[in-house]
Design a protein around this motif. Structure first.
Motif, PDB file in Angstrom:
ATOM      1  N   ARG A   1     -21.355   5.794   1.938  1.00 45.89           N
ATOM      2  CA  ARG A   1     -21.646   4.533   2.629  1.00 45.89           C
ATOM      3  C   ARG A   1     -21.772   3.389   1.615  1.00 45.89           C
ATOM      4  O   ARG A   1     -21.249   2.286   1.833  1.00 45.89           O
ATOM      5  CB  ARG A   1     -22.953   4.699   3.409  1.00 45.89           C
ATOM      6  CG  ARG A   1     -23.293   3.509   4.257  1.00 45.89           C
ATOM      7  CD  ARG A   1     -24.632   3.726   4.923  1.00 45.89           C
ATOM      8  NE  ARG A   1     -24.481   3.603   6.359  1.00 45.89           N
ATOM      9  CZ  ARG A   1     -25.303   4.118   7.236  1.00 45.89           C
ATOM     10  NH1 ARG A   1     -26.334   4.824   6.827  1.00 45.89           N
ATOM     11  NH2 ARG A   1     -25.106   3.936   8.526  1.00 45.89           N
ATOM     12  N   ALA A   2     -22.445   3.676   0.491  1.00 43.31           N
ATOM     13  CA  ALA A   2     -22.644   2.649  -0.542  1.00 43.31           C
ATOM     14  C   ALA A   2     -21.307   2.207  -1.130  1.00 43.31           C
ATOM     15  O   ALA A   2     -21.088   1.016  -1.373  1.00 43.31           O
ATOM     16  CB  ALA A   2     -23.545   3.193  -1.644  1.00 43.31           C
TER      17      ALA A   2
ATOM     18  N   ARG B   1     -17.070  -1.894  -1.725  1.00 45.58           N
ATOM     19  CA  ARG B   1     -15.682  -2.314  -1.561  1.00 45.58           C
ATOM     20  C   ARG B   1     -15.609  -3.575  -0.705  1.00 45.58           C
ATOM     21  O   ARG B   1     -14.929  -4.545  -1.048  1.00 45.58           O
ATOM     22  CB  ARG B   1     -14.878  -1.185  -0.923  1.00 45.58           C
ATOM     23  CG  ARG B   1     -13.390  -1.469  -0.902  1.00 45.58           C
ATOM     24  CD  ARG B   1     -12.618  -0.348  -0.241  1.00 45.58           C
ATOM     25  NE  ARG B   1     -11.922  -0.852   0.933  1.00 45.58           N
ATOM     26  CZ  ARG B   1     -12.263  -0.628   2.178  1.00 45.58           C
ATOM     27  NH1 ARG B   1     -13.306   0.120   2.456  1.00 45.58           N
ATOM     28  NH2 ARG B   1     -11.576  -1.136   3.168  1.00 45.58           N
ATOM     29  N   LEU B   2     -16.345  -3.574   0.405  1.00 48.72           N
ATOM     30  CA  LEU B   2     -16.295  -4.725   1.307  1.00 48.72           C
ATOM     31  C   LEU B   2     -16.899  -5.968   0.658  1.00 48.72           C
ATOM     32  O   LEU B   2     -16.387  -7.072   0.825  1.00 48.72           O
ATOM     33  CB  LEU B   2     -17.002  -4.394   2.624  1.00 48.72           C
ATOM     34  CG  LEU B   2     -16.282  -3.311   3.440  1.00 48.72           C
ATOM     35  CD1 LEU B   2     -17.081  -2.943   4.668  1.00 48.72           C
ATOM     36  CD2 LEU B   2     -14.893  -3.775   3.841  1.00 48.72           C
ATOM     37  N   ASP B   3     -17.978  -5.763  -0.122  1.00 48.10           N
ATOM     38  CA  ASP B   3     -18.585  -6.910  -0.821  1.00 48.10           C
ATOM     39  C   ASP B   3     -17.588  -7.512  -1.800  1.00 48.10           C
ATOM     40  O   ASP B   3     -17.439  -8.741  -1.880  1.00 48.10           O
ATOM     41  CB  ASP B   3     -19.833  -6.465  -1.598  1.00 48.10           C
ATOM     42  CG  ASP B   3     -21.001  -6.166  -0.656  1.00 48.10           C
ATOM     43  OD1 ASP B   3     -20.919  -6.599   0.519  1.00 48.10           O
ATOM     44  OD2 ASP B   3     -21.959  -5.499  -1.073  1.00 48.10           O
ATOM     45  N   ALA B   4     -16.899  -6.653  -2.526  1.00 42.29           N
ATOM     46  CA  ALA B   4     -15.929  -7.132  -3.504  1.00 42.29           C
ATOM     47  C   ALA B   4     -14.825  -7.916  -2.799  1.00 42.29           C
ATOM     48  O   ALA B   4     -14.368  -8.953  -3.285  1.00 42.29           O
ATOM     49  CB  ALA B   4     -15.348  -5.957  -4.271  1.00 42.29           C
ATOM     50  N   LYS B   5     -14.394  -7.398  -1.646  1.00 40.55           N
ATOM     51  CA  LYS B   5     -13.349  -8.089  -0.881  1.00 40.55           C
ATOM     52  C   LYS B   5     -13.840  -9.472  -0.438  1.00 40.55           C
ATOM     53  O   LYS B   5     -13.106 -10.455  -0.511  1.00 40.55           O
ATOM     54  CB  LYS B   5     -12.951  -7.269   0.368  1.00 40.55           C
ATOM     55  CG  LYS B   5     -11.987  -6.130   0.061  1.00 40.55           C
ATOM     56  CD  LYS B   5     -11.858  -5.185   1.223  1.00 40.55           C
ATOM     57  CE  LYS B   5     -11.004  -5.731   2.354  1.00 40.55           C
ATOM     58  NZ  LYS B   5      -9.558  -5.455   2.140  1.00 40.55           N
ATOM     59  N   ARG B   6     -15.085  -9.516   0.028  1.00 40.47           N
ATOM     60  CA  ARG B   6     -15.634 -10.801   0.477  1.00 40.47           C
ATOM     61  C   ARG B   6     -15.689 -11.809  -0.665  1.00 40.47           C
ATOM     62  O   ARG B   6     -15.296 -12.963  -0.500  1.00 40.47           O
ATOM     63  CB  ARG B   6     -17.043 -10.595   1.061  1.00 40.47           C
ATOM     64  CG  ARG B   6     -17.065 -10.707   2.562  1.00 40.47           C
ATOM     65  CD  ARG B   6     -18.446 -10.544   3.150  1.00 40.47           C
ATOM     66  NE  ARG B   6     -18.444  -9.412   4.060  1.00 40.47           N
ATOM     67  CZ  ARG B   6     -19.003  -8.233   3.816  1.00 40.47           C
ATOM     68  NH1 ARG B   6     -19.656  -8.032   2.686  1.00 40.47           N
ATOM     69  NH2 ARG B   6     -18.926  -7.272   4.686  1.00 40.47           N
ATOM     70  N   GLU B   7     -16.198 -11.327  -1.819  1.00 43.80           N
ATOM     71  CA  GLU B   7     -16.280 -12.208  -2.990  1.00 43.80           C
ATOM     72  C   GLU B   7     -14.910 -12.745  -3.368  1.00 43.80           C
ATOM     73  O   GLU B   7     -14.737 -13.934  -3.610  1.00 43.80           O
ATOM     74  CB  GLU B   7     -16.843 -11.439  -4.189  1.00 43.80           C
ATOM     75  CG  GLU B   7     -18.338 -11.612  -4.370  1.00 43.80           C
ATOM     76  CD  GLU B   7     -18.863 -10.758  -5.500  1.00 43.80           C
ATOM     77  OE1 GLU B   7     -18.339 -10.920  -6.633  1.00 43.80           O
ATOM     78  OE2 GLU B   7     -19.752  -9.933  -5.258  1.00 43.80           O
TER      79      GLU B   7
END
Length: 144
Positions: free
Chosen positions: A117-118, A123-129
């Motif tokens: 899950r982490a 991955r999603l945080d990196a994509k958002r950034e």
């Protein structure tokens, strides 16, 4: 002529009568020597019908998509690296032994895993950034 068999491991050897050696003239450069002397070796080994191979090993060898393997399961190795028949003969036998030894290693079964899950969150945080960075580039700047 040879030692009687081609040893691959201490427990696995291929008797010489299962190996067919043909001496042919080598191709390529080499002048008169290459046109006159049959120093190249063609080593044939019938993988499909060899009694000395364990079945799982035979399966793995035949499953390889190898251009040196004929349709009826005969492995053909050409050796013409050296100037003498003897050296080429040795070379062919060593290459055959290496090929069989490589097939002895049983490939590990792959265990399917899922990302934690982490890891998904990272991955999603990196994509958002990344998308913020890119969005910042495209915005019309109002400096003046």
């Amino acid at each position: 002529m040879g030692s009687g068999s081609l040893d691959i491991t201490p427990t696995l050897a291929i008797p010489d009568d299962e190996l067919v050696e043909r001496f042919v003239r080598a191709s390529g450069a080499g002048g008169q020597n290459v046109n006159k002397v049959s120093t190249a070796v063609e080593l044939r080994f019938d993988v499909a019908n060899s009694p000395s191979l364990p079945d799982p090993l035979r399966e793995r060898l035949l499953a390889k998509r190898d251009r040196r393997l004929t349709d009826d399961g005969v492995l053909v190795i050409d050796a013409q690296r050296f100037r003498t028949q003897d050296r080429n003969r040795q070379d062919a036998r060593e290459r055959l032994a290496a090929l069989i030894a490589a097939a002895l290693v049983v490939p590990k079964k792959r265990i399917a895993t899922k990302p934690s899950r982490a890891a998904k969150a990272r991955r999603l945080d990196a994509k958002r950034e990344r998308s913020q960075v890119k969005r910042g580039r495209s915005q019309k700047s109002h400096w003046e």
